[in-house]
Design an enzyme around this catalytic site. Structure first.
Site, PDB file in Angstrom:
ATOM      1  CG  ASP A   5      -1.719  -1.088   1.518  1.00  0.00           C
ATOM      2  OD1 ASP A   5      -2.049  -1.763   0.539  1.00  0.00           O
ATOM      3  OD2 ASP A   5      -2.083  -1.314   2.696  1.00  0.00           O
TER       4      ASP A   5
HETATM    5  N1  URA Z   1      -1.193  -5.838   4.147  1.00  0.00           N
HETATM    6  C1  URA Z   1      -1.653  -4.582   4.110  1.00  0.00           C
HETATM    7  O1  URA Z   1      -2.644  -4.278   4.736  1.00  0.00           O
HETATM    8  N2  URA Z   1      -0.978  -3.689   3.369  1.00  0.00           N
HETATM    9  C2  URA Z   1       0.133  -3.981   2.683  1.00  0.00           C
HETATM   10  O2  URA Z   1       0.721  -3.111   2.034  1.00  0.00           O
HETATM   11  C3  URA Z   1       0.592  -5.302   2.731  1.00  0.00           C
HETATM   12  C4  URA Z   1      -0.089  -6.229   3.472  1.00  0.00           C
END
Ligand code: URA
Length: 247
Positions: A113
Site C-alpha cells: 500500500d
Molecule cells: N497488508 C496490508 O494491509 N498492506 C500492505 O501493504 C501489505 C499487506
C-alpha cells in the site's frame, strides 16, 4: 545449462532504454559501445544476453545497465504507490530514468500500500514474478505492525486458525503466524496477498494499524543498511532465499 538468448545489439540497447533503434545506432556507429574491451560497431551483431553482460559491455564509458532478466529489492518509502498508472509519486520514479523506458518493463512483485514501507521486489522477468506471487508458491511475507490499541490477546490464535474471514470475502484466510513484540506491536507473517490484508486482519479484531513495514519476503530480509527509497540488484543467491522459506 540452457543457451543464453541472443539479441541484436541495437535492439538490446533500445530495449534497455538507451534510445530508439535509430538513436542507439548512432551510439554504436560512434564507437561508443564496447564488449570485453573491444568496440562493437555493428548494430546487427547478435549479443548473447548473459547475466555478466553488464560487467563486460560499456556504453559511452559506463557499464551497461542490468540486462533483461533483472530483479531488485527496494526499501519502499511511505507515500509512494506501486502502480504504473496512478497519479502521484510512484515507486518507479525512484529508479534511474532510463530504467523506466525498458522493454519488458520493470514491475513490482505484488504491491505494498501507499502507506506501507519496506521490502519490495521488482523485476522485468514475468516468469520470476509469477513464481513468487502465484498462490501455490507459498512465499511468506513478514510485517512489522504497530497498532493504535493494545493487543487483545486472542489475535495469534485467530490468525493461526485458518478460519478467519475478512469482511466482504467468502474464503477464510490461510493460517498466519503472529509474534507479539510489544503491547501495540507484532510481527505477522502471511503467505497470501489479499487487498490490505494485514490492516483488515487487525480491523477485524477491533484494532487499527498505525504503521506497517515489511521486513522479509520468503527467506530474504530487508538489509539494515538499505535506506528508504534505495534499491539493490538481487543475485541468484538472494532469489534462492526469496523462494527458500516456502511453507
Ligand atoms: N497488508 C496490508 O494491509 N498492506 C500492505 O501493504 C501489505 C499487506
Amino acid at each position: 545449462m540452457s543457451k543464453a538468448p541472443s539479441l541484436r545489439l541495437d535492439r538490446l540497447l533500445s530495449n534497455l532504454g538507451y534510445g530508439s533503434r535509430r538513436e542507439v545506432q548512432q551510439l554504436i556507429w560512434a564507437d561508443l559501445v564496447t564488449l570485453d574491451g573491444n568496440v562493437v560497431d555493428d548494430s546487427d551483431e547478435k549479443i548473447p544476453v548473459t547475466r555478466d553482460l553488464a560487467a563486460r559491455m560499456t556504453v559511452d564509458g559506463e557499464a551497461l545497465d542490468p540486462p533483461p532478466g533483472m530483479a531488485l529489492m527496494m526499501n519502499k518509502p511511505l507515500g509512494v504507490t506501486c502502480s504504473h498508472k496512478e497519479l502521484g509519486p510512484l515507486v518507479y520514479a525512484l529508479l534511474p530514468e532510463r530504467w523506466r523506458r525498458r522493454e519488458p518493463a520493470i514491475s513490482t512483485v505484488g504491491r505494498l500500500d501507499k502507506e506501507t514501507s519496506g521490502l519490495l521486489l521488482m523485476t522485468d522477468d514475468g516468469a520470476l514474478l509469477h513464481k513468487i506471487i502465484a498462490p501455490r508458491s507459498n512465499v511468506s511475507k513478514r510485517y512489522d505492525v504497530t497498532l493504535d490499541r493494545p493487543l487483545r490477546g486472542d489475535e495469534m490464535k485467530l490468525f493461526a486458525s485458518g478460519a478467519m474471514m475478512l469482511e466482504g470475502e467468502d474464503k477464510p484466510l490461510l493460517p498466519a503466524h503472529m509474534e507479539v513484540a510489544g503491547d501495540k506491536r507484532a510481527y505477522v507473517t502471511i503467505s497470501e496477498g489479499r487487498y490490505h490484508q494485514v490492516r483488515r486482519m487487525f480491523a477485524a479484531c477491533g484494532n487499527h494499524v498505525t504503521a506497517l513495514h515489511r521486513d522479509r519476503v520468503g527467506g530474504l530480509a530487508l538489509p539494515n543498511d538499505l535506506k528508504a527509497g534505495d534499491y539493490r540488484l538481487l543475485n541468484e543467491a538472494d532469489l534462492a532465499q526469496v523462494l527458500e522459506a516456502r511453507a
